[in-house]
Motif scaffolding. Sequence first.
Motif, PDB file in Angstrom:
ATOM      1  N   ILE A  21       0.760  -1.235   0.112  1.00 42.20           N
ATOM      2  CA  ILE A  21       0.068  -0.076  -0.030  1.00 42.20           C
ATOM      3  C   ILE A  21       0.882   1.234  -0.059  1.00 42.20           C
ATOM      4  CG2 ILE A  21      -1.775   1.449   1.260  1.00 42.20           C
ATOM      5  CD1 ILE A  21      -2.850  -1.518   2.220  1.00 42.20           C
ATOM      6  N   ARG A  22       2.041   1.293   0.541  1.00 43.16           N
ATOM      7  CA  ARG A  22       2.865   2.335   0.795  1.00 43.16           C
ATOM      8  C   ARG A  22       3.491   2.873  -0.523  1.00 43.16           C
ATOM      9  NH1 ARG A  22       8.354   2.416   0.042  1.00 43.16           N
ATOM     10  NH2 ARG A  22       8.508   0.451   1.128  1.00 43.16           N
ATOM     11  N   VAL A  23       3.664   1.441  -1.278  1.00 45.26           N
ATOM     12  CA  VAL A  23       4.450   1.796  -2.691  1.00 45.26           C
ATOM     13  C   VAL A  23       3.689   2.285  -3.560  1.00 45.26           C
ATOM     14  CG1 VAL A  23       5.271   0.563  -4.632  1.00 45.26           C
ATOM     15  CG2 VAL A  23       6.353   0.099  -2.371  1.00 45.26           C
ATOM     16  N   LEU A  24       2.119   1.648  -3.624  1.00 40.02           N
ATOM     17  CA  LEU A  24       1.096   2.363  -4.519  1.00 40.02           C
ATOM     18  C   LEU A  24       1.027   3.802  -4.105  1.00 40.02           C
ATOM     19  CD1 LEU A  24      -1.370  -0.598  -4.590  1.00 40.02           C
ATOM     20  CD2 LEU A  24      -0.052   0.252  -6.406  1.00 40.02           C
ATOM     21  N   LEU A  25       0.735   4.100  -2.631  1.00 39.56           N
ATOM     22  CA  LEU A  25       0.247   5.470  -2.563  1.00 39.56           C
ATOM     23  C   LEU A  25       1.569   6.407  -2.686  1.00 39.56           C
ATOM     24  CD1 LEU A  25      -1.926   5.061   0.603  1.00 39.56           C
ATOM     25  CD2 LEU A  25      -2.644   5.371  -1.683  1.00 39.56           C
ATOM     26  N   SER A  26       2.575   6.005  -2.418  1.00 37.22           N
ATOM     27  CA  SER A  26       3.622   7.053  -2.618  1.00 37.22           C
ATOM     28  C   SER A  26       3.980   7.041  -3.943  1.00 37.22           C
ATOM     29  CB  SER A  26       4.826   6.875  -1.516  1.00 37.22           C
ATOM     30  OG  SER A  26       5.523   5.463  -1.932  1.00 37.22           O
ATOM     31  N   GLY A  27       3.861   6.100  -4.712  1.00 37.03           N
ATOM     32  CA  GLY A  27       4.042   6.219  -6.140  1.00 37.03           C
ATOM     33  C   GLY A  27       3.230   7.223  -6.904  1.00 37.03           C
ATOM     34  N   LEU A  28       1.897   7.170  -6.365  1.00 38.90           N
ATOM     35  CA  LEU A  28       0.869   8.037  -7.029  1.00 38.90           C
ATOM     36  C   LEU A  28       0.978   9.404  -6.633  1.00 38.90           C
ATOM     37  CD1 LEU A  28      -2.280   5.842  -6.546  1.00 38.90           C
ATOM     38  CD2 LEU A  28      -1.265   6.429  -8.785  1.00 38.90           C
ATOM     39  N   LEU A  29       1.480   9.479  -5.150  1.00 34.84           N
ATOM     40  CA  LEU A  29       1.402  10.803  -4.635  1.00 34.84           C
ATOM     41  C   LEU A  29       2.857  11.694  -4.996  1.00 34.84           C
ATOM     42  CD1 LEU A  29      -0.019  10.299  -1.263  1.00 34.84           C
ATOM     43  CD2 LEU A  29      -0.881  11.751  -3.145  1.00 34.84           C
ATOM     44  N   PHE A  30       3.941  10.841  -4.949  1.00 34.26           N
ATOM     45  CA  PHE A  30       5.245  11.589  -5.304  1.00 34.26           C
ATOM     46  C   PHE A  30       5.772  11.182  -6.417  1.00 34.26           C
ATOM     47  CE2 PHE A  30       4.731  10.435  -0.465  1.00 34.26           C
ATOM     48  CZ  PHE A  30       4.014  11.404   0.069  1.00 34.26           C
ATOM     49  N   GLY A  31       5.447  10.236  -7.209  1.00 37.08           N
ATOM     50  CA  GLY A  31       6.318   9.531  -8.274  1.00 37.08           C
ATOM     51  C   GLY A  31       5.707   9.678  -9.531  1.00 37.08           C
ATOM     52  N   ASN A  32       6.084   8.760 -10.289  1.00 39.45           N
ATOM     53  CA  ASN A  32       5.202   8.442 -11.472  1.00 39.45           C
ATOM     54  C   ASN A  32       5.335   7.017 -11.756  1.00 39.45           C
ATOM     55  OD1 ASN A  32       7.952   7.587 -12.694  1.00 39.45           O
ATOM     56  ND2 ASN A  32       8.383   9.939 -12.577  1.00 39.45           N
ATOM     57  N   ALA A  33       4.812   6.614 -12.903  1.00 38.49           N
ATOM     58  CA  ALA A  33       4.437   5.137 -13.453  1.00 38.49           C
ATOM     59  C   ALA A  33       5.723   4.255 -13.277  1.00 38.49           C
ATOM     60  CB  ALA A  33       3.887   5.238 -14.701  1.00 38.49           C
ATOM     61  N   ALA A  34       6.994   4.972 -13.920  1.00 39.66           N
ATOM     62  CA  ALA A  34       8.118   4.407 -13.873  1.00 39.66           C
ATOM     63  C   ALA A  34       8.902   4.099 -12.504  1.00 39.66           C
ATOM     64  CB  ALA A  34       9.244   5.294 -14.705  1.00 39.66           C
ATOM     65  N   SER A  35       8.549   5.387 -11.621  1.00 43.46           N
ATOM     66  CA  SER A  35       9.287   5.031 -10.390  1.00 43.46           C
ATOM     67  C   SER A  35       8.375   4.235  -9.552  1.00 43.46           C
ATOM     68  CB  SER A  35       9.229   6.660  -9.638  1.00 43.46           C
ATOM     69  OG  SER A  35       7.890   6.871  -9.353  1.00 43.46           O
ATOM     70  N   LEU A  36       7.166   3.942  -9.709  1.00 46.73           N
ATOM     71  CA  LEU A  36       6.214   2.921  -9.073  1.00 46.73           C
ATOM     72  C   LEU A  36       6.708   1.691  -9.297  1.00 46.73           C
ATOM     73  CD1 LEU A  36       3.700   2.644  -7.569  1.00 46.73           C
ATOM     74  CD2 LEU A  36       2.412   2.591  -9.489  1.00 46.73           C
ATOM     75  N   ALA A  37       7.030   1.327 -10.729  1.00 51.05           N
ATOM     76  CA  ALA A  37       7.497   0.098 -11.142  1.00 51.05           C
ATOM     77  C   ALA A  37       8.621  -0.238 -10.348  1.00 51.05           C
ATOM     78  CB  ALA A  37       7.441   0.054 -12.751  1.00 51.05           C
ATOM     79  N   TYR A  38       9.781   0.858 -10.256  1.00 50.24           N
ATOM     80  CA  TYR A  38      10.934   0.255  -9.758  1.00 50.24           C
ATOM     81  C   TYR A  38      10.649   0.177  -8.211  1.00 50.24           C
ATOM     82  CZ  TYR A  38      12.818   2.394 -13.931  1.00 50.24           C
ATOM     83  OH  TYR A  38      13.255   2.663 -15.307  1.00 50.24           O
ATOM     84  N   SER A  39      10.056   1.157  -7.596  1.00 55.28           N
ATOM     85  CA  SER A  39       9.703   0.894  -6.093  1.00 55.28           C
ATOM     86  C   SER A  39       9.085  -0.708  -6.043  1.00 55.28           C
ATOM     87  CB  SER A  39       8.906   1.949  -5.585  1.00 55.28           C
ATOM     88  OG  SER A  39       9.438   2.938  -5.719  1.00 55.28           O
ATOM     89  N   ALA A  40       8.146  -0.973  -6.498  1.00 53.68           N
ATOM     90  CA  ALA A  40       7.369  -2.255  -6.400  1.00 53.68           C
ATOM     91  C   ALA A  40       8.181  -3.419  -6.569  1.00 53.68           C
ATOM     92  CB  ALA A  40       6.204  -2.084  -7.469  1.00 53.68           C
ATOM     93  N   ALA A  41       8.989  -3.424  -7.547  1.00 56.19           N
ATOM     94  CA  ALA A  41       9.979  -4.281  -7.814  1.00 56.19           C
ATOM     95  C   ALA A  41      11.004  -4.478  -6.536  1.00 56.19           C
ATOM     96  CB  ALA A  41      10.737  -4.545  -9.228  1.00 56.19           C
ATOM     97  N   GLY A  42      11.530  -3.296  -6.348  1.00 60.95           N
ATOM     98  CA  GLY A  42      12.708  -3.416  -5.411  1.00 60.95           C
ATOM     99  C   GLY A  42      11.630  -3.809  -3.856  1.00 60.95           C
ATOM    100  N   ALA A  43      10.706  -3.289  -3.704  1.00 59.80           N
ATOM    101  CA  ALA A  43       9.908  -3.569  -2.347  1.00 59.80           C
ATOM    102  C   ALA A  43       9.616  -5.247  -2.342  1.00 59.80           C
ATOM    103  CB  ALA A  43       8.697  -2.702  -2.142  1.00 59.80           C
ATOM    104  N   ALA A  44       9.131  -5.702  -3.482  1.00 56.72           N
ATOM    105  CA  ALA A  44       8.838  -6.990  -3.383  1.00 56.72           C
ATOM    106  C   ALA A  44       9.829  -8.008  -3.028  1.00 56.72           C
ATOM    107  CB  ALA A  44       8.164  -7.481  -4.812  1.00 56.72           C
ATOM    108  N   LEU A  45      10.871  -7.644  -3.731  1.00 56.53           N
ATOM    109  CA  LEU A  45      12.182  -8.574  -3.458  1.00 56.53           C
ATOM    110  C   LEU A  45      12.749  -8.472  -2.119  1.00 56.53           C
ATOM    111  CD1 LEU A  45      13.788 -10.540  -5.214  1.00 56.53           C
ATOM    112  CD2 LEU A  45      15.524  -8.850  -5.830  1.00 56.53           C
TER     113      LEU A  45
END
Lengths: 165, 122
Positions: free
Chosen positions: A63-87
């Motif tokens: 939820i943190r990755v999704l929300l902060s991606g939407l609020l403070f980032g963009n589609a690309a940064s969301l994808a990077y964060s999601a992959a990083g956070a998951a691993l």
Amino acid sequence: MKATQKLTLIGVSIAAAMVLSYVETLIPVPFAVPGIKLGLANTVALFLLFRLDWKAAGLVSLIRVLLSGLLFGNAASLAYSAAGAALSLVVMALLKKTGAFSPVGISVSGAVAHNVGQILMAVVLLGTDQILWWLPALAVSGIVTGLAIGAAGAVLIKKISIPIR
Amino acid sequence: MDKKKLRNDIILILAVLIAALAAWGVIALTQRPGREVLVEIKGSVTASYPLDRDLRIDIVTEDGHVNTLVIEGGRARIEAADCPDKLCVKQRAISKAGESIICLPHKLVIRISGESGVDGTV
């Protein structure tokens, strides 16, 4: 722990993680390599991993990755964060399960895994393996930030106890 | 913190550190002088320029983003970009085979290829 207690704890954790993600956007990054960051929000994931379970840590991270991606980032940064956070979460949960490492060791592994996840996502998105050149620099930065975040997380885990049941 | 965990932590961290430094060393040792500057957008090479000729050119991606590539004195760098973070501008100039400058938001990679047709992707 009662369901309502758990729900409340997860809610508070998400709020805390969001605040930390925001604070992190205020910290300028002095390095030219993208992906280097402090990872403040990982203190929350680390805390939940030790005090609750990996599912709660995973839910809050998601939820943190999704929300902060939407609020403070963009589609690309969301994808990077999601992959990083998951691993990162998978590695931290597995190492936690072995029982052989302290929060600091687990935090460092999580930080490095986060950087590896980001890079792998970038390789996929950019269609180039050139970016793997950054991995050593990112791994070293992950060790440094992971130590700092792990030390902070260890204090949290020690000081904040949750009544079980 | 108990001693065994501390020891395990240290072993784990040292292992990661050594692996990273070794990779770094391998990268540094295997670098050779570059010959050409390749421009890659979304993974496919769209242009190439000789490294020994000074040049200033605007690279425009499909969706209209601009990065200004400068080749000067055998080194290539991005001088300006319309991306929000400008990380590609901050990255140092490149000249060795295999080195690259990457602009994540624009899915753009500037890389140096090696000598005699063998390119620098090790």
